[in-house]
Design a protein around this motif. Structure first.
Motif, mmCIF file in Angstrom:
data_model
loop_
_atom_site.group_PDB
_atom_site.id
_atom_site.type_symbol
_atom_site.label_atom_id
_atom_site.label_comp_id
_atom_site.label_asym_id
_atom_site.label_seq_id
_atom_site.Cartn_x
_atom_site.Cartn_y
_atom_site.Cartn_z
ATOM 1 N N LEU A 184 3.147 4.022 -30.210
ATOM 2 C CA LEU A 184 4.493 4.598 -30.319
ATOM 3 C C LEU A 184 4.456 5.905 -31.108
ATOM 4 O O LEU A 184 5.186 6.853 -30.780
ATOM 5 C CB LEU A 184 5.430 3.591 -30.983
ATOM 6 C CG LEU A 184 5.777 2.356 -30.131
ATOM 7 C CD1 LEU A 184 6.464 1.287 -30.977
ATOM 8 C CD2 LEU A 184 6.677 2.743 -28.952
ATOM 9 N N CYS A 185 3.615 5.975 -32.131
ATOM 10 C CA CYS A 185 3.479 7.220 -32.902
ATOM 11 C C CYS A 185 2.884 8.331 -32.042
ATOM 12 O O CYS A 185 3.284 9.496 -32.156
ATOM 13 C CB CYS A 185 2.607 6.986 -34.131
ATOM 14 S SG CYS A 185 3.393 6.009 -35.439
ATOM 15 N N GLU A 186 1.941 7.988 -31.179
ATOM 16 C CA GLU A 186 1.362 8.985 -30.276
ATOM 17 C C GLU A 186 2.412 9.504 -29.302
ATOM 18 O O GLU A 186 2.482 10.706 -29.016
ATOM 19 C CB GLU A 186 0.182 8.380 -29.514
ATOM 20 C CG GLU A 186 -1.024 8.027 -30.377
ATOM 21 C CD GLU A 186 -1.761 9.250 -30.887
ATOM 22 O OE1 GLU A 186 -1.479 10.365 -30.410
ATOM 23 O OE2 GLU A 186 -2.638 9.088 -31.772
ATOM 24 N N SER A 189 4.670 11.845 -31.185
ATOM 25 C CA SER A 189 4.025 13.146 -31.400
ATOM 26 C C SER A 189 4.162 14.035 -30.168
ATOM 27 O O SER A 189 4.415 15.241 -30.280
ATOM 28 C CB SER A 189 2.553 12.940 -31.753
ATOM 29 O OG SER A 189 1.891 14.166 -31.909
ATOM 30 N N GLU A 190 4.021 13.446 -28.991
ATOM 31 C CA GLU A 190 4.165 14.215 -27.753
ATOM 32 C C GLU A 190 5.604 14.685 -27.565
ATOM 33 O O GLU A 190 5.842 15.829 -27.138
ATOM 34 C CB GLU A 190 3.714 13.375 -26.561
ATOM 35 C CG GLU A 190 2.213 13.074 -26.559
ATOM 36 C CD GLU A 190 1.798 12.182 -25.407
ATOM 37 O OE1 GLU A 190 2.699 11.662 -24.706
ATOM 38 O OE2 GLU A 190 0.579 12.001 -25.196
ATOM 39 N N ALA A 200 11.646 11.495 -30.779
ATOM 40 C CA ALA A 200 10.470 11.198 -31.599
ATOM 41 C C ALA A 200 10.851 10.328 -32.791
ATOM 42 O O ALA A 200 10.146 9.364 -33.126
ATOM 43 C CB ALA A 200 9.830 12.497 -32.068
ATOM 44 N N ILE A 201 11.969 10.642 -33.443
ATOM 45 C CA ILE A 201 12.412 9.858 -34.599
ATOM 46 C C ILE A 201 12.729 8.425 -34.183
ATOM 47 O O ILE A 201 12.396 7.459 -34.885
ATOM 48 C CB ILE A 201 13.627 10.529 -35.263
ATOM 49 C CG1 ILE A 201 13.188 11.811 -35.970
ATOM 50 C CG2 ILE A 201 14.302 9.583 -36.252
ATOM 51 C CD1 ILE A 201 14.316 12.622 -36.554
ATOM 52 N N LEU A 204 9.503 6.571 -33.772
ATOM 53 C CA LEU A 204 8.865 6.296 -35.058
ATOM 54 C C LEU A 204 9.576 5.165 -35.800
ATOM 55 O O LEU A 204 8.925 4.348 -36.467
ATOM 56 C CB LEU A 204 8.850 7.571 -35.910
ATOM 57 C CG LEU A 204 7.914 8.680 -35.416
ATOM 58 C CD1 LEU A 204 8.129 9.953 -36.220
ATOM 59 C CD2 LEU A 204 6.458 8.237 -35.516
ATOM 60 N N GLN A 205 10.873 5.111 -35.691
ATOM 61 C CA GLN A 205 11.608 4.005 -36.303
ATOM 62 C C GLN A 205 11.271 2.686 -35.613
ATOM 63 O O GLN A 205 11.151 1.642 -36.274
ATOM 64 C CB GLN A 205 13.111 4.281 -36.233
ATOM 65 C CG GLN A 205 13.552 5.427 -37.139
ATOM 66 C CD GLN A 205 15.006 5.835 -36.935
ATOM 67 O OE1 GLN A 205 15.605 5.514 -35.898
ATOM 68 N NE2 GLN A 205 15.567 6.534 -37.902
ATOM 69 N N GLN A 206 11.095 2.730 -34.289
ATOM 70 C CA GLN A 206 10.663 1.541 -33.562
ATOM 71 C C GLN A 206 9.259 1.120 -33.991
ATOM 72 O O GLN A 206 8.977 -0.074 -34.152
ATOM 73 C CB GLN A 206 10.704 1.805 -32.055
ATOM 74 C CG GLN A 206 10.308 0.595 -31.210
ATOM 75 C CD GLN A 206 10.277 0.924 -29.725
ATOM 76 O OE1 GLN A 206 10.719 1.984 -29.283
ATOM 77 N NE2 GLN A 206 9.751 0.005 -28.934
#
Length: 397
Positions: A184-186, A189-190, A200-201, A204-206
């Protein structure tokens, strides 16, 4: 014309004798073939045990020709071809097995799994992916999913990787929450690189919910919040992370210092960093303390040998305090870089030499394969392992 019974009396024994001879010939041929097939098989097995793979392949080919309906010989031959790197021949053997209508379901799944392994070893990832997807619902399901994870990681298809990791997580054979958090972070980032900060936020929260113990989602979220002009939120994110993942503080100490300085929380950040540094000294945490204008304690020893702990006045002298208990070429280089000497003209070349010597010590080293890099990697470029880098520099290991 009268029928001559003498011919009948002569013909019956002759027909019996001819039939008996024909049956004996068939039985002899059958025995000969049955003897040849096991003989070729055991000869191939002997070659295989002696690591003579070329001769083993020839013997198994002979055995298959004598008994083309034997599945085990086909599997053995296909595996040998794959081990030898003859992937096209291995693929032909396993595709031939799959084309047989009399193959049992178990053997068909086994052949499908072997075919997927052939494609993987040959580097044909698209064909390997298609073959592995056909193993869903079979006894090879989890192995196929792990192989698919490897394919999607290599091709950076993070959405598909997260979907497969979720299935593995639901199988309850192992926990893949941390791996899902990385995927999910990758993706986040995309999205951030394409300008979709809100998306993106959200990802990241997920990720933070999926992998609550992992530091990466919070670090990436704080970096994005700081980039979007919300330093107070970034500092709050990292402050909470310092409580749940204190050992990872060297990775985000500089980010915390930047967020605190931009949001007027320097005092609070300095107190937190000093407290964590006292518990677990680190050059990265010390750099953040010095950047905030703070200091650490310096132990002074008088002529009588007694010691006294005092707080240094110059923040940069904290590097000297660090050297008292943790000999560090990096800390010495940091302190010398800002000092002024009587022969100042000689300082730059000496400093360059020190900086060059320090560079290897500032690397991160993978604990799985030993790959070193100046950048911290969550996913090792060398062995493809996740979270294999300790959050400390080589000098501090």
């Amino acid at each position: 014309m009268d029928f001559d019974l003498s011919w009948l009396l002569l013909g019956l024994p002759l027909a019996f004798i001819l039939g008996w001879l024909a049956s004996r010939f068939d039985l002899r041929q059958l025995r000969l073939e049955n003897r040849q097939a096991p003989k070729a098989y055991f000869r191939g097995l002997n070659f295989l045990l002696n690591e003579q793979q070329d001769q083993a392949i020839d013997a198994f080919i002979e055995a298959v020709q004598n008994d083309p309906d034997t599945q085990e010989l086909h599997f053995a031959l296909g595996n040998l071809f794959r081990r030898r790197g003859e992937y096209q021949r291995a693929v032909r053997v396993h595709e031939h097995l799959l084309s047989r209508a009399d193959l049992s379901r178990a053997d068909r799944n086994r052949a499908q799994h072997a075919l997927a392994q052939d494609f993987l070893r040959a580097g044909l990832l698209d064909r390997a992916e298609a073959a592995l997807q056909k193993l869903e619902g079979t006894i090879y399901e989890n192995d196929a999913r792990m192989a698919l994870l490897g394919i999607y990681e290599r091709s950076r298809e993070w959405t598909q990787a997260e979907a497969v990791a979720r299935k593995l997580d639901e199988s309850e054979q192992a926990s893949y929450g941390t791996r899902r958090g990385h995927y999910l972070c990758e993706q986040a980032s995309e999205l951030a690189a394409r300008g979709d900060a809100d998306g993106a936020i959200a990802l990241l929260q997920q990720a933070a919910q999926v992998a609550p113990a992992a530091p990466r989602p919070a670090i990436d979220l704080a970096a994005l919040q700081l980039q979007q002009g919300a330093p107070a939120q970034a500092f709050a994110t990292l402050k909470a992370l310092a409580e749940t993942a204190p050992l990872a503080l060297p990775l985000y100490a500089t980010l915390m210092q930047q967020a605190a300085a931009a949001s007027q929380h320097s005092g609070e950040a300095l107190a937190l960093l000093q407290r964590r540094y006292a518990a677990a000294p680190s050059i990265d945490v010390l750099d953040a303390i010095v950047a905030l204008g703070g200091s650490t304690s310096l132990e002074e020893i008088d002529d009588a040998g007694s010691s006294d702990t005092v707080t240094v006045a110059n923040p940069r002298d904290s590097y000297v305090a660090h050297l008292q208990h943790h000999p560090s070429l990096v800390a010495a280089s940091r302190w010398l870089a800002g000092e002024r000497f009587e022969r100042e003209a000689l300082h730059p070349p000496v400093q360059r030499a020190l900086d060059q010597a320090v560079r290897p010590l500032m690397r991160y080293r993978c604990a799985a394969c030993g790959f070193e890099a100046h950048q911290y990697f969550w996913h090792c470029p060398g062995c493809q392992a996740w979270d294999s880098y300790p959050p400390r520099r080589v000098e501090e290991l």
